[in-house]
Design a protein around this motif. Structure first.
Motif, PDB file in Angstrom:
ATOM      1  N   ALA A 300       1.522  -1.224  -0.039  1.00  0.00           N
ATOM      2  CA  ALA A 300      -0.340   0.074   0.030  1.00  0.00           C
ATOM      3  C   ALA A 300       0.726   1.180  -0.191  1.00  0.00           C
ATOM      4  CB  ALA A 300      -0.484  -0.020   1.393  1.00  0.00           C
ATOM      5  N   ALA A 301       1.963   1.210   0.193  1.00  0.00           N
ATOM      6  CA  ALA A 301       2.817   2.275   0.199  1.00  0.00           C
ATOM      7  C   ALA A 301       4.063   2.066  -1.504  1.00  0.00           C
ATOM      8  CB  ALA A 301       4.151   2.243   1.272  1.00  0.00           C
ATOM      9  N   THR A 302       4.434   3.158  -1.847  1.00  0.00           N
ATOM     10  CA  THR A 302       5.451   3.603  -2.792  1.00  0.00           C
ATOM     11  C   THR A 302       6.104   4.606  -2.727  1.00  0.00           C
ATOM     12  OG1 THR A 302       3.898   2.382  -4.297  1.00  0.00           O
ATOM     13  CG2 THR A 302       5.464   3.334  -5.521  1.00  0.00           C
ATOM     14  N   VAL A 303       7.683   4.540  -2.623  1.00  0.00           N
ATOM     15  CA  VAL A 303       7.904   5.050  -3.055  1.00  0.00           C
ATOM     16  C   VAL A 303       8.769   5.795  -3.733  1.00  0.00           C
ATOM     17  CG1 VAL A 303      10.701   5.501  -2.010  1.00  0.00           C
ATOM     18  CG2 VAL A 303       9.671   4.285  -0.850  1.00  0.00           C
ATOM     19  N   LEU A 304       8.303   7.094  -4.412  1.00  0.00           N
ATOM     20  CA  LEU A 304       8.238   7.961  -5.740  1.00  0.00           C
ATOM     21  C   LEU A 304       9.960   8.535  -4.947  1.00  0.00           C
ATOM     22  CD1 LEU A 304       5.052   9.102  -5.534  1.00  0.00           C
ATOM     23  CD2 LEU A 304       5.368   7.363  -6.546  1.00  0.00           C
ATOM     24  N   ALA A 305      10.135   9.095  -4.078  1.00  0.00           N
ATOM     25  CA  ALA A 305      12.162  10.059  -4.100  1.00  0.00           C
ATOM     26  C   ALA A 305      12.118   9.477  -3.097  1.00  0.00           C
ATOM     27  CB  ALA A 305      11.060  11.127  -4.273  1.00  0.00           C
ATOM     28  N   PRO A 306      13.717   9.254  -2.733  1.00  0.00           N
ATOM     29  CA  PRO A 306      15.068   9.620  -3.381  1.00  0.00           C
ATOM     30  C   PRO A 306      14.708   7.860  -4.415  1.00  0.00           C
ATOM     31  CG  PRO A 306      15.774   9.435  -1.201  1.00  0.00           C
ATOM     32  CD  PRO A 306      13.842   9.538  -0.902  1.00  0.00           C
ATOM     33  N   GLU A 307      16.030   8.328  -5.015  1.00  0.00           N
ATOM     34  CA  GLU A 307      15.860   6.982  -5.123  1.00  0.00           C
ATOM     35  C   GLU A 307      16.986   5.609  -4.674  1.00  0.00           C
ATOM     36  OE1 GLU A 307      15.880   4.096  -7.653  1.00  0.00           O
ATOM     37  OE2 GLU A 307      15.109   5.517  -7.959  1.00  0.00           O
ATOM     38  N   THR A 308      17.475   6.439  -3.418  1.00  0.00           N
ATOM     39  CA  THR A 308      18.233   5.410  -2.985  1.00  0.00           C
ATOM     40  C   THR A 308      17.180   4.838  -1.176  1.00  0.00           C
ATOM     41  OG1 THR A 308      18.352   8.064  -1.617  1.00  0.00           O
ATOM     42  CG2 THR A 308      20.099   6.493  -2.764  1.00  0.00           C
ATOM     43  N   LEU A 309      15.983   5.468  -0.844  1.00  0.00           N
ATOM     44  CA  LEU A 309      15.685   5.211  -0.143  1.00  0.00           C
ATOM     45  C   LEU A 309      14.142   3.685  -1.137  1.00  0.00           C
ATOM     46  CD1 LEU A 309      13.554   4.515   1.737  1.00  0.00           C
ATOM     47  CD2 LEU A 309      12.342   6.641   1.553  1.00  0.00           C
ATOM     48  N   ARG A 310      14.006   4.307  -2.348  1.00  0.00           N
ATOM     49  CA  ARG A 310      13.478   3.145  -3.284  1.00  0.00           C
ATOM     50  C   ARG A 310      14.476   1.607  -3.417  1.00  0.00           C
ATOM     51  NH1 ARG A 310       9.159   4.315  -7.680  1.00  0.00           N
ATOM     52  NH2 ARG A 310      10.293   2.188  -8.593  1.00  0.00           N
ATOM     53  N   ALA A 311      15.647   2.532  -3.874  1.00  0.00           N
ATOM     54  CA  ALA A 311      15.966   0.833  -3.926  1.00  0.00           C
ATOM     55  C   ALA A 311      16.305   0.580  -2.696  1.00  0.00           C
ATOM     56  CB  ALA A 311      17.691   1.180  -4.347  1.00  0.00           C
ATOM     57  N   ALA A 312      16.908   0.649  -1.517  1.00  0.00           N
ATOM     58  CA  ALA A 312      17.102   0.246  -0.357  1.00  0.00           C
ATOM     59  C   ALA A 312      14.952  -0.557  -0.108  1.00  0.00           C
ATOM     60  CB  ALA A 312      16.826   0.993   0.699  1.00  0.00           C
ATOM     61  N   VAL A 313      14.165  -0.384  -0.253  1.00  0.00           N
ATOM     62  CA  VAL A 313      13.006  -1.270  -0.145  1.00  0.00           C
ATOM     63  C   VAL A 313      12.550  -1.764  -1.055  1.00  0.00           C
ATOM     64  CG1 VAL A 313      10.821  -0.560  -0.849  1.00  0.00           C
ATOM     65  CG2 VAL A 313      11.972   0.660   0.877  1.00  0.00           C
ATOM     66  N   ARG A 314      13.482  -2.020  -2.525  1.00  0.00           N
ATOM     67  CA  ARG A 314      13.413  -3.242  -2.939  1.00  0.00           C
ATOM     68  C   ARG A 314      14.341  -4.280  -2.523  1.00  0.00           C
ATOM     69  NH1 ARG A 314      15.349  -0.119  -6.861  1.00  0.00           N
ATOM     70  NH2 ARG A 314      13.976   0.764  -8.047  1.00  0.00           N
ATOM     71  N   ARG A 315      15.472  -3.987  -1.824  1.00  0.00           N
ATOM     72  CA  ARG A 315      16.001  -5.040  -1.544  1.00  0.00           C
ATOM     73  C   ARG A 315      15.963  -5.489  -0.491  1.00  0.00           C
ATOM     74  NH1 ARG A 315      20.213  -0.912  -2.519  1.00  0.00           N
ATOM     75  NH2 ARG A 315      20.413  -0.037  -0.116  1.00  0.00           N
ATOM     76  N   GLU A 316      15.020  -5.010   0.170  1.00  0.00           N
ATOM     77  CA  GLU A 316      14.562  -5.624   0.857  1.00  0.00           C
ATOM     78  C   GLU A 316      13.105  -6.921   1.014  1.00  0.00           C
ATOM     79  OE1 GLU A 316      14.568  -6.151   5.520  1.00  0.00           O
ATOM     80  OE2 GLU A 316      16.095  -4.935   3.924  1.00  0.00           O
ATOM     81  N   ALA A 317      12.643  -6.278  -0.115  1.00  0.00           N
ATOM     82  CA  ALA A 317      11.149  -6.200  -0.601  1.00  0.00           C
ATOM     83  C   ALA A 317      11.739  -8.172  -1.374  1.00  0.00           C
ATOM     84  CB  ALA A 317      10.620  -5.738  -1.528  1.00  0.00           C
ATOM     85  N   GLN A 318      12.734  -7.956  -1.742  1.00  0.00           N
ATOM     86  CA  GLN A 318      13.420  -9.135  -3.167  1.00  0.00           C
ATOM     87  C   GLN A 318      13.744 -10.328  -1.656  1.00  0.00           C
ATOM     88  OE1 GLN A 318      13.726  -9.454  -6.112  1.00  0.00           O
ATOM     89  NE2 GLN A 318      14.340 -11.382  -6.109  1.00  0.00           N
ATOM     90  N   GLN A 319      14.793  -9.463  -0.465  1.00  0.00           N
ATOM     91  CA  GLN A 319      14.579 -10.301   0.042  1.00  0.00           C
ATOM     92  C   GLN A 319      14.214 -11.420   0.893  1.00  0.00           C
ATOM     93  OE1 GLN A 319      17.777  -8.217   2.848  1.00  0.00           O
ATOM     94  NE2 GLN A 319      19.480  -7.873   0.877  1.00  0.00           N
ATOM     95  N   MET A 320      12.977 -10.340   1.273  1.00  0.00           N
ATOM     96  CA  MET A 320      11.501 -11.646   1.225  1.00  0.00           C
ATOM     97  C   MET A 320      10.667 -12.504   0.886  1.00  0.00           C
ATOM     98  SD  MET A 320      10.025  -7.732   2.964  1.00  0.00           S
ATOM     99  CE  MET A 320       8.709  -9.361   4.265  1.00  0.00           C
ATOM    100  N   LEU A 321      11.227 -11.810  -0.772  1.00  0.00           N
ATOM    101  CA  LEU A 321      10.672 -12.363  -1.736  1.00  0.00           C
ATOM    102  C   LEU A 321      10.963 -13.629  -1.887  1.00  0.00           C
ATOM    103  CD1 LEU A 321       8.272 -12.850  -3.208  1.00  0.00           C
ATOM    104  CD2 LEU A 321      10.190 -11.975  -5.240  1.00  0.00           C
ATOM    105  N   GLU A 322      12.685 -13.627  -1.363  1.00  0.00           N
ATOM    106  CA  GLU A 322      13.304 -15.331  -1.447  1.00  0.00           C
ATOM    107  C   GLU A 322      13.556 -16.141  -1.190  1.00  0.00           C
ATOM    108  OE1 GLU A 322      17.048 -13.420  -2.613  1.00  0.00           O
ATOM    109  OE2 GLU A 322      17.031 -12.667  -4.350  1.00  0.00           O
ATOM    110  N   ARG A 323      12.646 -15.349   0.471  1.00  0.00           N
ATOM    111  CA  ARG A 323      13.408 -16.382   1.638  1.00  0.00           C
ATOM    112  C   ARG A 323      11.945 -17.142   1.528  1.00  0.00           C
ATOM    113  NH1 ARG A 323      15.641 -13.688   7.202  1.00  0.00           N
ATOM    114  NH2 ARG A 323      17.185 -14.375   6.128  1.00  0.00           N
ATOM    115  N   TYR A 324      10.653 -16.166   1.417  1.00  0.00           N
ATOM    116  CA  TYR A 324       9.377 -17.030   1.343  1.00  0.00           C
ATOM    117  C   TYR A 324       9.561 -17.967   0.463  1.00  0.00           C
ATOM    118  CZ  TYR A 324       7.097 -13.788   4.802  1.00  0.00           C
ATOM    119  OH  TYR A 324       6.822 -13.954   6.104  1.00  0.00           O
ATOM    120  N   ALA A 325       9.655 -17.747  -0.617  1.00  0.00           N
ATOM    121  CA  ALA A 325       9.752 -18.423  -1.505  1.00  0.00           C
ATOM    122  C   ALA A 325      10.955 -20.115  -1.492  1.00  0.00           C
ATOM    123  CB  ALA A 325      10.250 -17.838  -3.221  1.00  0.00           C
TER     124      ALA A 325
END
Length: 346
Positions: A300-325
């Motif tokens: 329900a939340a999407t980071v629009l800026a800055p790109e550094t925060l977008r990248a940090a959230v993306r990495r965290e979400a990717q690690q969660m996806l890999e762990r659950y998979a």
């Protein structure tokens, strides 16, 4: 009529009588409460039977009701009876401080307030308190750190340096610090020491419960005359510090109402989106805590800026996806996991 409505109305009558040195007529009370005068008379009689010291006097052909000892039952402080009752009523909200000298002092204060108030007032407050419950929340058991907190507070007052053995949760290591303690800061159920750290050569925060060993040194310091803890912490989204950065986050309509109803940061601005969503803007100190806040709201939340925060959230979400998979819950837990949530998002 519900018992709760009656208690609330009678509480308002007590408040009105305390605030009026010349008393109130039943007609004035019924106007203020927007109810029939017969209801007011029944409430006044119930309060008298409960032990409240009500009395009546005639004035201009009207009967006026007053509390006979509203002024007598006061502590030697500039507090009226209503304020004392409110103070006693708030005691359960401070249980997160249990185990500290501060809580012990507050408990003593509440005991004195209780001894000052008439018994009927205490009984009435107890009845009201059953309608305002303070739910338990996660907090730290400060009883184990009571002595450490007292030593820190004493050093702040006496302006003595502290030698700390401090466990850094971020680095997972123990460090030795010589600190000039400026103030104690309480945030999100945690006590922090704010002071100048000789190791980092700047002002830092230290969680009191992560101080493993502490020594009060003989050397003293003079705190900066212009240091303001409120100003120092203002930019932080919580307690973490960092360079100021402007963040912009979009929230979906499903959670926009929750974001709108609170002040999350003193610099925030909220801009409605055409679809019912919300754009959150703020200038925060560092990105660590704002990242965890974004993750709390999930998709329900999407980071629009800055790109550094977008990248940090993306990495965290990717690690969660890999762990659950990579793993699956035990069969015995599948039924529990698949159940719908018992309530909406907090």
């Amino acid at each position: 009529m519900a018992r709760g409505d009656q208690l609330t109305r009678q509480w308002r009558i007590i408040h009105a009588l305390i605030a009026s040195p010349h008393g109130k007529s039943a007609a004035e009370l019924s106007d203020a409460l927007d109810c029939h005068s017969r209801t007011v008379y029944r409430d006044l009689e119930a309060l008298q039977m409960a032990g409240f010291p009500l009395y009546t006097e005639q004035e201009g052909g009207k009967t006026r009701w007053s509390l006979i000892d509203a002024q007598r039952h006061q502590m030697p402080l500039p507090l009226d009876l209503t304020e004392l009752m409110a103070l006693y009523f708030s005691r359960n909200m401070l249980k997160v401080l249990e185990g500290t000298a501060l809580f012990d002092a507050l408990s003593s204060l509440f005991d004195k307030v209780k001894a000052t108030l008439p018994p009927a007032y205490i009984d009435y407050l107890e009845a009201l308190s059953r309608r305002l419950a303070v739910g338990p929340r996660a907090h730290k058991p400060y009883r184990r750190f009571k002595e450490t907190l007292e030593q820190v507070q004493a050093a702040v007052q006496s302006q003595h340096h502290l030698q700390l053995s401090y466990w850094s949760m971020h680095r997972q290591s123990m460090t030795q610090r010589r600190v000039a303690p400026y103030t104690v800061w309480f945030h999100d159920d945690t006590f922090y020491l704010i002071g100048h750290c000789d190791l980092r050569r700047t002002v830092r925060l230290f969680a009191v419960d992560r101080i493993e060993r502490l020594e009060v040194l003989q050397s003293r310091f003079e705190p900066p005359a212009d240091f303001d803890a409120q100003a120092f912490m203002q930019g932080s989204f919580g307690v973490f510090q960092g360079d100021p950065v402007r963040v912009r986050i979009r929230f979906e309509p499903s959670v926009a109402g929750y974001i709108r109803e609170r002040i999350w940061h003193p610099t925030q601005t909220l801009t409605p989106a055409p679809d019912g969503g919300l754009i959150f803007d703020a200038e925060v100190a560092g990105l660590d805590e704002i990242k965890f806040w974004v993750l709390r709201w999930g998709a329900a939340a999407t980071v629009l800026a800055p790109e550094t925060l977008r990248a940090a959230v993306r990495r965290e979400a990717q690690q969660m996806l890999e762990r659950y998979a990579a793993t699956a819950p035990p069969a015995s837990q599948t039924a529990i996991t698949d159940r719908p949530p018992p309530h909406d998002r907090p």
